[in-house]
Design a protein around this motif. Structure first.
Motif, PDB file in Angstrom:
ATOM      1  N   ARG A  93      -7.166  12.536   4.223  1.00  0.00           N
ATOM      2  CA  ARG A  93      -7.057  11.234   4.412  1.00  0.00           C
ATOM      3  C   ARG A  93      -6.145  10.303   3.925  1.00  0.00           C
ATOM      4  NH1 ARG A  93     -13.330   9.802   4.896  1.00  0.00           N
ATOM      5  NH2 ARG A  93     -13.091  11.255   2.790  1.00  0.00           N
ATOM      6  N   SER A  94      -5.948  10.442   2.700  1.00  0.00           N
ATOM      7  CA  SER A  94      -4.999   9.744   1.738  1.00  0.00           C
ATOM      8  C   SER A  94      -3.676  10.052   2.348  1.00  0.00           C
ATOM      9  CB  SER A  94      -5.214  10.151   0.423  1.00  0.00           C
ATOM     10  OG  SER A  94      -6.108   9.727  -0.083  1.00  0.00           O
ATOM     11  N   TYR A  95      -3.289  11.370   2.983  1.00  0.00           N
ATOM     12  CA  TYR A  95      -1.837  11.782   3.196  1.00  0.00           C
ATOM     13  C   TYR A  95      -1.739  11.240   4.553  1.00  0.00           C
ATOM     14  CZ  TYR A  95       1.500  14.848   5.742  1.00  0.00           C
ATOM     15  OH  TYR A  95       2.406  15.281   6.177  1.00  0.00           O
ATOM     16  N   VAL A  96      -2.732  11.276   5.579  1.00  0.00           N
ATOM     17  CA  VAL A  96      -2.757  10.503   6.962  1.00  0.00           C
ATOM     18  C   VAL A  96      -2.211   9.125   7.060  1.00  0.00           C
ATOM     19  CG1 VAL A  96      -3.956   9.953   9.052  1.00  0.00           C
ATOM     20  CG2 VAL A  96      -4.125  12.390   7.917  1.00  0.00           C
ATOM     21  N   LYS A 101       4.386   3.189  11.629  1.00  0.00           N
ATOM     22  CA  LYS A 101       5.379   3.110  12.385  1.00  0.00           C
ATOM     23  C   LYS A 101       6.720   2.561  11.880  1.00  0.00           C
ATOM     24  CE  LYS A 101       2.795   2.078  16.727  1.00  0.00           C
ATOM     25  NZ  LYS A 101       2.867   3.276  17.217  1.00  0.00           N
ATOM     26  N   GLY A 102       7.823   3.176  12.404  1.00  0.00           N
ATOM     27  CA  GLY A 102       9.183   2.718  11.748  1.00  0.00           C
ATOM     28  C   GLY A 102       9.663   3.649  10.644  1.00  0.00           C
ATOM     29  N   LEU A 103       8.838   4.810  10.241  1.00  0.00           N
ATOM     30  CA  LEU A 103       9.166   5.533   9.057  1.00  0.00           C
ATOM     31  C   LEU A 103      10.824   6.320   9.572  1.00  0.00           C
ATOM     32  CD1 LEU A 103       5.844   7.270   8.189  1.00  0.00           C
ATOM     33  CD2 LEU A 103       7.047   5.711   6.689  1.00  0.00           C
ATOM     34  N   VAL A 112       7.035   7.158   0.434  1.00  0.00           N
ATOM     35  CA  VAL A 112       6.281   6.398   1.219  1.00  0.00           C
ATOM     36  C   VAL A 112       5.158   5.969   0.474  1.00  0.00           C
ATOM     37  CG1 VAL A 112       5.071   6.243   3.476  1.00  0.00           C
ATOM     38  CG2 VAL A 112       7.303   7.707   3.409  1.00  0.00           C
ATOM     39  N   LYS A 113       4.612   6.744  -0.216  1.00  0.00           N
ATOM     40  CA  LYS A 113       3.179   6.132  -1.127  1.00  0.00           C
ATOM     41  C   LYS A 113       3.073   7.227  -2.154  1.00  0.00           C
ATOM     42  CE  LYS A 113      -1.593   5.569   0.121  1.00  0.00           C
ATOM     43  NZ  LYS A 113      -2.587   5.706   0.925  1.00  0.00           N
ATOM     44  N   ARG A 114       2.544   6.550  -3.368  1.00  0.00           N
ATOM     45  CA  ARG A 114       2.180   7.483  -4.391  1.00  0.00           C
ATOM     46  C   ARG A 114       0.589   7.178  -4.668  1.00  0.00           C
ATOM     47  NH1 ARG A 114       6.792   7.920  -7.310  1.00  0.00           N
ATOM     48  NH2 ARG A 114       8.429   6.464  -6.818  1.00  0.00           N
ATOM     49  N   ILE A 115       0.006   8.379  -4.580  1.00  0.00           N
ATOM     50  CA  ILE A 115      -1.498   8.655  -4.819  1.00  0.00           C
ATOM     51  C   ILE A 115      -1.912   9.017  -5.998  1.00  0.00           C
ATOM     52  CG2 ILE A 115      -3.420   9.638  -4.051  1.00  0.00           C
ATOM     53  CD1 ILE A 115      -1.724  10.303  -1.180  1.00  0.00           C
ATOM     54  N   GLN A 116      -2.678   8.021  -6.702  1.00  0.00           N
ATOM     55  CA  GLN A 116      -2.896   8.050  -8.062  1.00  0.00           C
ATOM     56  C   GLN A 116      -4.150   9.074  -8.424  1.00  0.00           C
ATOM     57  OE1 GLN A 116      -0.805   6.883 -10.425  1.00  0.00           O
ATOM     58  NE2 GLN A 116       0.295   5.946  -8.621  1.00  0.00           N
ATOM     59  N   GLU A 125      -1.704  14.474 -11.914  1.00  0.00           N
ATOM     60  CA  GLU A 125      -0.908  13.572 -11.772  1.00  0.00           C
ATOM     61  C   GLU A 125      -0.638  12.562 -10.674  1.00  0.00           C
ATOM     62  OE1 GLU A 125       2.266  15.949 -13.266  1.00  0.00           O
ATOM     63  OE2 GLU A 125       3.327  16.208 -11.344  1.00  0.00           O
ATOM     64  N   GLU A 126       0.123  11.871 -10.399  1.00  0.00           N
ATOM     65  CA  GLU A 126       0.584  10.828  -9.363  1.00  0.00           C
ATOM     66  C   GLU A 126       1.113  12.129  -8.420  1.00  0.00           C
ATOM     67  OE1 GLU A 126       2.849   6.897  -9.253  1.00  0.00           O
ATOM     68  OE2 GLU A 126       4.482   8.408  -9.197  1.00  0.00           O
ATOM     69  N   SER A 127       0.646  11.727  -6.925  1.00  0.00           N
ATOM     70  CA  SER A 127       1.253  12.636  -5.954  1.00  0.00           C
ATOM     71  C   SER A 127       1.917  11.770  -4.974  1.00  0.00           C
ATOM     72  CB  SER A 127       0.199  13.230  -5.312  1.00  0.00           C
ATOM     73  OG  SER A 127       0.130  13.930  -3.933  1.00  0.00           O
ATOM     74  N   PRO A 128       3.405  11.988  -4.922  1.00  0.00           N
ATOM     75  CA  PRO A 128       4.009  11.150  -3.929  1.00  0.00           C
ATOM     76  C   PRO A 128       4.097  11.763  -2.584  1.00  0.00           C
ATOM     77  CG  PRO A 128       5.447  12.778  -5.632  1.00  0.00           C
ATOM     78  CD  PRO A 128       4.172  12.958  -5.831  1.00  0.00           C
TER      79      PRO A 128
END
Length: 175
Positions: A93-96, A101-103, A112-116, A125-128
């Motif tokens: 779900r974090s990936y989704v 839009k606009g990527l 696009v996002k960094r998941i902690q 560790e942080e997951s980009p």
């Protein structure tokens, strides 16, 4: 069986790091990947290697973004049951949620996002989540649980099979 497939996830199992010893001085690790009750895949066995490099791409069909991916590492044994070497879970779900839009206007390599990491995920560790060639790649280092040591380096990539039905529509469907 699955009712409707919304897309395909490519899960790249790249390598294991500092895996647990289960034989005399080493282990013969492999990874079993499952998603839901109908999908179970595994990597090849890497003999006598605590830092194996699988570099294998496994393909999972997605029918519900709420269904997590389970990874279990085992040590292959010849004359007894295979020993467990830890496990991890990937909540997609974090990936989704990275998809907006606009990527398509972003340059390759843009984060696009960094998941902690936190107590609810298996991240070491942080997951980009990185925009690359028209899709998002999530790179993650997973800390194995229920074992004394070990990590798995993996990547996720979404492939749509529904043409115009993409992850944005799938997010709304399962909201």
């Amino acid at each position: 069986m699955m009712d409707q497939i919304y897309g395909v996830l490519k899960l790249r199992i790249q390598r294991g790091i500092n895996l647990a010893i289960r034989d005399l001085r080493s282990s013969d690790p492999y990874v079993v990947v499952s998603m839901g009750t109908h999908q179970k895949l595994k990597t090849r066995i890497m003999h006598k290697d605590l830092n194996p490099e699988w570099n294998e791409e496994l393909t999972l069909m997605v029918d519900d973004i709420k269904t997590p991916i389970h990874l279990k590492v085992f040590d292959k044994d010849m004359f007894s049951a295979d020993d467990e070497m830890g496990e991890a879970v990937i909540d997609i779900r974090s990936y989704v949620k990275c998809w907006n839009k606009g990527l398509e206007k972003l340059p390759d390599g843009c984060v696009v996002k960094r998941i902690q990491p936190n107590e609810n995920n298996y991240l070491a560790e942080e997951s980009p989540c990185i925009w690359h060639n028209g899709t998002i790649i999530q790179r993650m280092l997973l800390k194995l649980r229920n074992v004394e040591c070990g990590e798995l380096l993996c990547e996720l990539e979404w492939v749509s099979v529904l043409g115009s039905m993409g992850l944005l529509e799938l997010q709304q469907l399962h909201a």
